[in-house]
Design a protein around this motif. Sequence first.
Motif, PDB file in Angstrom:
ATOM      1  N   PRO A  92       0.816  -1.217   0.000  1.00 33.82           N
ATOM      2  CA  PRO A  92       0.000   0.000   0.000  1.00 33.82           C
ATOM      3  C   PRO A  92       0.852   1.271   0.000  1.00 33.82           C
ATOM      4  CG  PRO A  92      -0.253  -1.176   2.070  1.00 33.82           C
ATOM      5  CD  PRO A  92       0.531  -2.059   1.160  1.00 33.82           C
ATOM      6  N   LEU A  93       2.015   1.219   0.641  1.00 28.88           N
ATOM      7  CA  LEU A  93       2.898   2.398   0.618  1.00 28.88           C
ATOM      8  C   LEU A  93       3.403   2.674  -0.796  1.00 28.88           C
ATOM      9  CD1 LEU A  93       4.881   1.809   3.939  1.00 28.88           C
ATOM     10  CD2 LEU A  93       3.020   3.449   3.528  1.00 28.88           C
ATOM     11  N   GLU A  94       3.710   1.620  -1.538  1.00 27.99           N
ATOM     12  CA  GLU A  94       4.110   1.799  -2.940  1.00 27.99           C
ATOM     13  C   GLU A  94       2.980   2.406  -3.760  1.00 27.99           C
ATOM     14  OE1 GLU A  94       5.420  -1.967  -4.434  1.00 27.99           O
ATOM     15  OE2 GLU A  94       7.420  -1.752  -3.569  1.00 27.99           O
ATOM     16  N   THR A  95       1.763   1.977  -3.486  1.00 31.27           N
ATOM     17  CA  THR A  95       0.609   2.549  -4.198  1.00 31.27           C
ATOM     18  C   THR A  95       0.507   4.041  -3.915  1.00 31.27           C
ATOM     19  OG1 THR A  95      -0.610   0.462  -4.173  1.00 31.27           O
ATOM     20  CG2 THR A  95      -1.909   2.477  -4.437  1.00 31.27           C
ATOM     21  N   LEU A  96       0.638   4.421  -2.654  1.00 30.53           N
ATOM     22  CA  LEU A  96       0.572   5.845  -2.307  1.00 30.53           C
ATOM     23  C   LEU A  96       1.689   6.626  -2.985  1.00 30.53           C
ATOM     24  CD1 LEU A  96      -0.326   5.584   1.489  1.00 30.53           C
ATOM     25  CD2 LEU A  96      -1.861   6.155  -0.417  1.00 30.53           C
ATOM     26  N   ARG A  97       2.902   6.089  -2.969  1.00 34.94           N
ATOM     27  CA  ARG A  97       4.043   6.767  -3.625  1.00 34.94           C
ATOM     28  C   ARG A  97       3.775   6.919  -5.118  1.00 34.94           C
ATOM     29  NH1 ARG A  97       7.006   9.757  -3.496  1.00 34.94           N
ATOM     30  NH2 ARG A  97       8.829   8.868  -4.433  1.00 34.94           N
ATOM     31  N   ALA A  98       3.237   5.895  -5.755  1.00 30.10           N
ATOM     32  CA  ALA A  98       2.938   5.961  -7.184  1.00 30.10           C
ATOM     33  C   ALA A  98       1.894   7.032  -7.485  1.00 30.10           C
ATOM     34  CB  ALA A  98       2.460   4.597  -7.689  1.00 30.10           C
ATOM     35  N   CYS A  99       1.113   7.392  -6.473  1.00 33.26           N
ATOM     36  CA  CYS A  99       0.090   8.430  -6.617  1.00 33.26           C
ATOM     37  C   CYS A  99       0.614   9.803  -6.213  1.00 33.26           C
ATOM     38  CB  CYS A  99      -1.135   8.075  -5.776  1.00 33.26           C
ATOM     39  SG  CYS A  99      -1.961   6.577  -6.317  1.00 33.26           S
ATOM     40  N   ASP A 112      13.862   5.826   3.447  1.00 27.03           N
ATOM     41  CA  ASP A 112      14.407   4.840   2.502  1.00 27.03           C
ATOM     42  C   ASP A 112      13.428   4.489   1.388  1.00 27.03           C
ATOM     43  OD1 ASP A 112      16.743   4.781   3.957  1.00 27.03           O
ATOM     44  OD2 ASP A 112      16.304   2.868   4.944  1.00 27.03           O
ATOM     45  N   ILE A 113      12.153   4.753   1.600  1.00 25.92           N
ATOM     46  CA  ILE A 113      11.161   4.468   0.554  1.00 25.92           C
ATOM     47  C   ILE A 113      10.564   5.753  -0.023  1.00 25.92           C
ATOM     48  CG2 ILE A 113      10.605   2.162   1.413  1.00 25.92           C
ATOM     49  CD1 ILE A 113       8.034   3.422   2.643  1.00 25.92           C
ATOM     50  N   GLY A 114      11.197   6.875   0.276  1.00 28.19           N
ATOM     51  CA  GLY A 114      10.748   8.143  -0.293  1.00 28.19           C
ATOM     52  C   GLY A 114       9.511   8.729   0.353  1.00 28.19           C
ATOM     53  N   MET A 115       9.283   8.385   1.611  1.00 24.87           N
ATOM     54  CA  MET A 115       8.112   8.901   2.311  1.00 24.87           C
ATOM     55  C   MET A 115       8.519   9.463   3.665  1.00 24.87           C
ATOM     56  SD  MET A 115       5.030   6.216   1.513  1.00 24.87           S
ATOM     57  CE  MET A 115       3.760   7.422   1.912  1.00 24.87           C
TER      58      MET A 115
END
Length: 181
Positions: free
Chosen positions: A9-16, A42-45
């Motif tokens: 879900p964090l990747e989904t938010l980042r992609a948005c 580390d994950i850009g958030m």
Amino acid sequence: HRKKMVEYPLETLRACGITEGCIVCDRELCGGYSEYLGSGGDIGMNLLYAVQETPGGIPSAILAAEHFLGYDPFVAILGDNIIEDPAPVAAAIQHYQLNPWPGKFVVLTKRVENPSSYGVCVINYDTGAITAFVEKLTSFISEHAVVGVYVCPSDALDRIGDLVPSERGETEIMALAEFYR
């Protein structure tokens, strides 16, 4: 490395384009998530954490993040979701941002072959409005499964206090969405 479920879900938010988030979990899990993800750099958030003291449903979890959310519209995504294509989520968020009228609550859905395994929405195709929510179908009424992504208006936090717990003893996200139908 092998991804942990929370990363999807964090990747989904980042992609948005969302770079700030608050992970809500029970006290036992918060330490592990915090240790694993840290501040999110580390994950850009930029991540914060909130404890949901007792299971109380999705609205209760949202309320636990009140200090993070303030009174801005927000996106809530369930932590056990794998969204294969974030484009529809991004489109819904962008549409919401471009058309920010008060009282708009967006529930993302996906057509599925086995709707009885999910909560579903009945959609009026002329208006795009949701006309009904049904948890775990007993007879077919819709193929639109609720995927666990919600774009919520700024006053959603105020309305959570008006929710009555369901038979499961939890406040239900669909009951919150009903306020905006």
